[in-house]
Design a protein around this motif. Structure first.
Motif, PDB file in Angstrom:
ATOM      1  N   LEU A 184      14.808  67.307  39.924  1.00 42.45           N
ATOM      2  CA  LEU A 184      14.689  68.754  39.788  1.00 42.45           C
ATOM      3  C   LEU A 184      14.170  69.372  41.073  1.00 42.45           C
ATOM      4  CD1 LEU A 184      14.964  71.227  37.971  1.00 42.45           C
ATOM      5  CD2 LEU A 184      12.627  70.811  37.167  1.00 42.45           C
ATOM      6  N   PHE A 185      13.163  68.745  41.678  1.00 49.46           N
ATOM      7  CA  PHE A 185      12.644  69.280  42.933  1.00 49.46           C
ATOM      8  C   PHE A 185      13.726  69.292  44.007  1.00 49.46           C
ATOM      9  CE2 PHE A 185      11.089  68.461  47.196  1.00 49.46           C
ATOM     10  CZ  PHE A 185      10.421  69.662  47.422  1.00 49.46           C
ATOM     11  N   CYS A 186      14.487  68.200  44.118  1.00 50.85           N
ATOM     12  CA  CYS A 186      15.512  68.125  45.161  1.00 50.85           C
ATOM     13  C   CYS A 186      16.584  69.191  44.981  1.00 50.85           C
ATOM     14  CB  CYS A 186      16.146  66.736  45.174  1.00 50.85           C
ATOM     15  SG  CYS A 186      15.051  65.417  45.749  1.00 50.85           S
ATOM     16  N   VAL A 187      17.002  69.422  43.746  1.00 54.78           N
ATOM     17  CA  VAL A 187      18.024  70.437  43.483  1.00 54.78           C
ATOM     18  C   VAL A 187      17.500  71.828  43.834  1.00 54.78           C
ATOM     19  CG1 VAL A 187      19.391  71.555  41.685  1.00 54.78           C
ATOM     20  CG2 VAL A 187      19.214  69.076  41.745  1.00 54.78           C
ATOM     21  N   LEU A 188      16.262  72.120  43.442  1.00 55.34           N
ATOM     22  CA  LEU A 188      15.691  73.426  43.746  1.00 55.34           C
ATOM     23  C   LEU A 188      15.456  73.580  45.246  1.00 55.34           C
ATOM     24  CD1 LEU A 188      13.146  73.763  40.804  1.00 55.34           C
ATOM     25  CD2 LEU A 188      15.380  74.863  41.036  1.00 55.34           C
TER      26      LEU A 188
ATOM     27  N   ARG B 206      17.848  69.644  31.852  1.00 53.49           N
ATOM     28  CA  ARG B 206      17.541  70.730  32.783  1.00 53.49           C
ATOM     29  C   ARG B 206      18.060  70.437  34.192  1.00 53.49           C
ATOM     30  NH1 ARG B 206      12.437  74.290  33.556  1.00 53.49           N
ATOM     31  NH2 ARG B 206      11.846  73.522  31.514  1.00 53.49           N
ATOM     32  N   VAL B 207      17.938  69.190  34.637  1.00 49.71           N
ATOM     33  CA  VAL B 207      18.394  68.856  35.989  1.00 49.71           C
ATOM     34  C   VAL B 207      19.886  69.123  36.135  1.00 49.71           C
ATOM     35  CG1 VAL B 207      18.724  66.982  37.637  1.00 49.71           C
ATOM     36  CG2 VAL B 207      16.566  67.164  36.398  1.00 49.71           C
TER      37      VAL B 207
ATOM     38  N   ALA C 119      21.749  71.102  34.290  1.00 46.72           N
ATOM     39  CA  ALA C 119      21.989  72.542  34.169  1.00 46.72           C
ATOM     40  C   ALA C 119      21.668  73.255  35.476  1.00 46.72           C
ATOM     41  CB  ALA C 119      21.148  73.120  33.033  1.00 46.72           C
ATOM     42  N   THR C 120      20.607  72.814  36.145  1.00 44.75           N
ATOM     43  CA  THR C 120      20.225  73.411  37.423  1.00 44.75           C
ATOM     44  C   THR C 120      21.304  73.189  38.460  1.00 44.75           C
ATOM     45  OG1 THR C 120      17.874  73.123  36.952  1.00 44.75           O
ATOM     46  CG2 THR C 120      18.488  73.389  39.254  1.00 44.75           C
ATOM     47  N   LYS C 121      21.916  72.016  38.468  1.00 50.18           N
ATOM     48  CA  LYS C 121      22.994  71.730  39.422  1.00 50.18           C
ATOM     49  C   LYS C 121      24.195  72.641  39.190  1.00 50.18           C
ATOM     50  CE  LYS C 121      21.679  66.905  40.057  1.00 50.18           C
ATOM     51  NZ  LYS C 121      21.869  65.520  39.611  1.00 50.18           N
ATOM     52  N   VAL C 122      24.570  72.839  37.925  1.00 53.40           N
ATOM     53  CA  VAL C 122      25.685  73.732  37.621  1.00 53.40           C
ATOM     54  C   VAL C 122      25.347  75.156  38.050  1.00 53.40           C
ATOM     55  CG1 VAL C 122      27.100  74.741  35.791  1.00 53.40           C
ATOM     56  CG2 VAL C 122      26.563  72.312  35.739  1.00 53.40           C
ATOM     57  N   ALA C 123      24.119  75.584  37.768  1.00 53.07           N
ATOM     58  CA  ALA C 123      23.711  76.939  38.145  1.00 53.07           C
ATOM     59  C   ALA C 123      23.763  77.120  39.661  1.00 53.07           C
ATOM     60  CB  ALA C 123      22.291  77.216  37.633  1.00 53.07           C
ATOM     61  N   PHE C 124      23.327  76.094  40.375  1.00 52.89           N
ATOM     62  CA  PHE C 124      23.337  76.165  41.837  1.00 52.89           C
ATOM     63  C   PHE C 124      24.764  76.148  42.376  1.00 52.89           C
ATOM     64  CE2 PHE C 124      23.373  73.731  45.850  1.00 52.89           C
ATOM     65  CZ  PHE C 124      22.759  74.676  46.642  1.00 52.89           C
ATOM     66  N   GLN C 125      25.575  75.204  41.887  1.00 58.41           N
ATOM     67  CA  GLN C 125      26.941  75.074  42.371  1.00 58.41           C
ATOM     68  C   GLN C 125      27.796  76.287  42.006  1.00 58.41           C
ATOM     69  OE1 GLN C 125      26.577  72.306  44.631  1.00 58.41           O
ATOM     70  NE2 GLN C 125      28.596  71.749  43.905  1.00 58.41           N
ATOM     71  N   GLY C 126      27.466  76.911  40.867  1.00 55.71           N
ATOM     72  CA  GLY C 126      28.247  78.053  40.412  1.00 55.71           C
ATOM     73  C   GLY C 126      27.712  79.382  40.853  1.00 55.71           C
ATOM     74  N   ALA C 127      26.647  79.367  41.666  1.00 58.29           N
ATOM     75  CA  ALA C 127      26.060  80.602  42.220  1.00 58.29           C
ATOM     76  C   ALA C 127      25.591  81.541  41.132  1.00 58.29           C
ATOM     77  CB  ALA C 127      27.043  81.298  43.158  1.00 58.29           C
ATOM     78  N   LEU C 128      24.704  81.042  40.248  1.00 59.35           N
ATOM     79  CA  LEU C 128      24.144  81.888  39.188  1.00 59.35           C
ATOM     80  C   LEU C 128      23.439  83.099  39.775  1.00 59.35           C
ATOM     81  CD1 LEU C 128      23.383  82.243  36.163  1.00 59.35           C
ATOM     82  CD2 LEU C 128      21.293  80.963  36.685  1.00 59.35           C
TER      83      LEU C 128
ATOM     84  N   ARG D  79      18.141  81.076  34.063  1.00 52.68           N
ATOM     85  CA  ARG D  79      17.446  81.389  35.319  1.00 52.68           C
ATOM     86  C   ARG D  79      16.005  80.887  35.279  1.00 52.68           C
ATOM     87  NH1 ARG D  79      20.432  86.339  34.780  1.00 52.68           N
ATOM     88  NH2 ARG D  79      22.024  86.486  36.422  1.00 52.68           N
ATOM     89  N   ARG D  80      15.387  80.996  34.133  1.00 53.95           N
ATOM     90  CA  ARG D  80      14.000  80.527  34.004  1.00 53.95           C
ATOM     91  C   ARG D  80      13.922  79.003  33.990  1.00 53.95           C
ATOM     92  NH1 ARG D  80      14.545  85.501  32.672  1.00 53.95           N
ATOM     93  NH2 ARG D  80      12.780  86.954  32.847  1.00 53.95           N
ATOM     94  N   LEU D  81      14.898  78.368  33.385  1.00 56.53           N
ATOM     95  CA  LEU D  81      14.937  76.904  33.434  1.00 56.53           C
ATOM     96  C   LEU D  81      15.088  76.425  34.875  1.00 56.53           C
ATOM     97  CD1 LEU D  81      17.271  75.934  30.437  1.00 56.53           C
ATOM     98  CD2 LEU D  81      14.773  75.881  30.515  1.00 56.53           C
ATOM     99  N   VAL D  82      15.977  77.084  35.608  1.00 53.84           N
ATOM    100  CA  VAL D  82      16.223  76.729  37.003  1.00 53.84           C
ATOM    101  C   VAL D  82      14.960  76.912  37.842  1.00 53.84           C
ATOM    102  CG1 VAL D  82      17.458  77.465  39.079  1.00 53.84           C
ATOM    103  CG2 VAL D  82      18.700  77.143  36.944  1.00 53.84           C
ATOM    104  N   ASP D  83      14.156  77.903  37.507  1.00 50.29           N
ATOM    105  CA  ASP D  83      12.926  78.165  38.248  1.00 50.29           C
ATOM    106  C   ASP D  83      11.777  77.267  37.814  1.00 50.29           C
ATOM    107  OD1 ASP D  83      14.056  80.095  39.846  1.00 50.29           O
ATOM    108  OD2 ASP D  83      13.489  81.764  38.557  1.00 50.29           O
ATOM    109  N   GLY D  84      12.042  76.340  36.887  1.00 47.16           N
ATOM    110  CA  GLY D  84      11.026  75.383  36.481  1.00 47.16           C
ATOM    111  C   GLY D  84      10.063  75.884  35.429  1.00 47.16           C
TER     112      GLY D  84
END
Length: 245
Positions: free
Chosen positions: A149-153, A233-234, A236-245, A195-200
């Motif tokens: 999670l840290f690396c993705v963020l 969550r990890v 989901a965070t990757k999809v959010a990042f790759q998809g430009a949430l 968005r809140r999940l992505v922000d940890g």
């Protein structure tokens, strides 16, 4: 962890970012790290480590991580302690891994891809330790999800800084159409939760911020995971990042 991520994301230059990033990675229990990202065609790269393996502009740069660890988001055990598991890697990769161990004392690690081969930029982190295999496996069983999670963020902010400093600009297109389509299936409220999940942020804090019951947040998360075709969550965070949430 959230406070540390916020400190990393508050940095305004790559040099400042890596100072903060090193503090977090060492605080997680690793002894060193390597970050490598290359352009889609592999003819240009950006590299950083806190071990002195290479100078950032080293023309003889080579990292088997790019060749063997970036075809899936699955983390990969690395280092001489795991080298016997990868009989398919060429002698050049074996020599590099042994050289890294001899020079730094790092014998085990976790490769965490944050961008896959085929993307305009691809690469990730190799987080390293001096732990023998059995000790490392016990350590990483507790730390893997938090580390991913840290690396993705962190990668989300690295992308911004790379663009700001005009590094690997041919990789400036930052989103995956497939992931963007998945994100398009989410309702407005689901996007708020994601968005809140992505922000940890924890589920409880998410419920408080959105004035929702925790059970409602849980239902939204289940729906988000289903629509994004992920399991945690990890991912989901990757999809959010790759998809430009």
């Amino acid at each position: 962890m959230l406070d540390r991520i916020n400190e990393v994301e508050a940095t305004r230059s790559l040099s400042e970012f890596w100072l903060k990033c090193e503090m977090v990675i060492l605080g997680l229990g690793f002894d060193g790290f390597v970050y490598t990202i290359a352009s889609k065609v592999g003819n240009d790269f950006y590299y950083y480590d806190n071990l002195g393996l290479h100078d950032p502009g080293d023309s003889a740069f080579y990292d088997p991580f790019l060749e063997f660890c970036c075809h899936s988001y699955d983390p990969v055990p690395t280092g001489v302690e795991f080298m016997a598991d990868y009989s398919y890697i060429p002698q050049s990769a074996v020599d590099f891994i042994q050289h890294a161990a001899d020079k730094t004392g790092m014998i085990s690690g976790l490769g965490v891809p944050v961008r896959l081969a085929g993307s305009n930029r691809y690469g990730g982190f190799n987080l390293l330790t001096r732990k023998p295999r059995a000790e490392f496996e016990a350590f990483i069983s507790e730390m893997q999800e938090r580390t991913q999670l840290f690396c993705v963020l962190a990668q989300r902010h690295i992308e911004q800084l790379l663009d700001q400093e005009q590094i690997l600009m041919q990789g400036a297109e930052q989103y995956s159409l497939d992931d963007a389509e998945k994100l398009g299936k989410l309702t407005t409220r689901e996007r708020d939760v994601l968005r809140r999940l992505v922000d940890g942020i924890s589920r409880k804090a998410c419920a408080h911020q959105l004035s929702l019951a925790e059970s409602t947040v849980d239902s939204h998360i289940k729906s988000i995971y289903r629509k994004l075709e992920v399991h945690n969550r990890v991912e989901a965070t990757k999809v959010a990042f790759q998809g430009a949430l």
